[in-house]
Design a protein around this motif. Sequence first.
Motif, PDB file in Angstrom:
ATOM      1  N   GLU A  68      -6.214 -15.411  31.188  1.00  0.00           N
ATOM      2  CA  GLU A  68      -6.313 -16.876  31.196  1.00  0.00           C
ATOM      3  C   GLU A  68      -5.287 -17.486  30.236  1.00  0.00           C
ATOM      4  O   GLU A  68      -4.670 -18.504  30.541  1.00  0.00           O
ATOM      5  N   ASP A  69      -5.093 -16.843  29.073  1.00  0.00           N
ATOM      6  CA  ASP A  69      -4.063 -17.299  28.128  1.00  0.00           C
ATOM      7  C   ASP A  69      -2.678 -17.234  28.769  1.00  0.00           C
ATOM      8  O   ASP A  69      -1.854 -18.140  28.574  1.00  0.00           O
ATOM      9  N   VAL A  70      -2.405 -16.182  29.516  1.00  0.00           N
ATOM     10  CA  VAL A  70      -1.113 -16.031  30.187  1.00  0.00           C
ATOM     11  C   VAL A  70      -0.895 -17.176  31.181  1.00  0.00           C
ATOM     12  O   VAL A  70       0.192 -17.762  31.241  1.00  0.00           O
ATOM     13  N   LYS A  71      -1.925 -17.524  31.937  1.00  0.00           N
ATOM     14  CA  LYS A  71      -1.811 -18.634  32.895  1.00  0.00           C
ATOM     15  C   LYS A  71      -1.478 -19.942  32.183  1.00  0.00           C
ATOM     16  O   LYS A  71      -0.608 -20.700  32.622  1.00  0.00           O
ATOM     17  N   VAL A  72      -2.158 -20.212  31.079  1.00  0.00           N
ATOM     18  CA  VAL A  72      -1.901 -21.432  30.299  1.00  0.00           C
ATOM     19  C   VAL A  72      -0.463 -21.417  29.778  1.00  0.00           C
ATOM     20  O   VAL A  72       0.269 -22.408  29.867  1.00  0.00           O
ATOM     21  N   TYR A  73      -0.039 -20.283  29.261  1.00  0.00           N
ATOM     22  CA  TYR A  73       1.322 -20.132  28.726  1.00  0.00           C
ATOM     23  C   TYR A  73       2.367 -20.395  29.805  1.00  0.00           C
ATOM     24  O   TYR A  73       3.328 -21.145  29.593  1.00  0.00           O
ATOM     25  N   LEU A  74       2.186 -19.803  30.979  1.00  0.00           N
ATOM     26  CA  LEU A  74       3.152 -19.992  32.067  1.00  0.00           C
ATOM     27  C   LEU A  74       3.200 -21.450  32.521  1.00  0.00           C
ATOM     28  O   LEU A  74       4.281 -21.987  32.797  1.00  0.00           O
ATOM     29  N   ARG A  75       2.047 -22.085  32.596  1.00  0.00           N
ATOM     30  CA  ARG A  75       2.019 -23.506  32.995  1.00  0.00           C
ATOM     31  C   ARG A  75       2.731 -24.392  31.973  1.00  0.00           C
ATOM     32  O   ARG A  75       3.315 -25.418  32.334  1.00  0.00           O
TER      33      ARG A  75
END
Length: 146
Positions: free
Chosen positions: A61-68
């Motif tokens: 979930e952190d990775v998704k936030v980072y990519l966004r």
Amino acid sequence: MPIIHKIIEVETSEGISIFNITPQIDEFLQDTGIKNGQVLVFSRHTTTALAINENEERLLEDVKVYLRKLAPETDKYLHNDLHLRVVPEDEPMNAHSHLMSMTLSTSEVVPIVEGKLALGTWQSVLFFDLDGPRKRTVFLQISGEY
């Protein structure tokens, strides 16, 4: 030295989806009988990517936030000027997904030692669809010795 390949399919959900494909890679490896060598994992789409990292729900979930944050969907991108280029009728405005893909990687190589993937304790091969939902494919190629 034999070289064996396989294509695996992944059905994704909307937005950014992350899948642990290590079990499919391991199953393919076991079917080949290769004992020592390497497996190439290749993402076959311009809005998908691969990474080797920990398959932990909160981290993903952190990775998704980072990519966004790196490539916000709402930003202005020239690639999204669909009226200025020849595209299929169902072409999405997905420049942000292409940029995310380029930030990650399109391939990974994992060593094979004594018939096993030589991944670290917490490592998994993760497949990212950055522009779902779609049916995606990942190319696997194992080379080595029996």
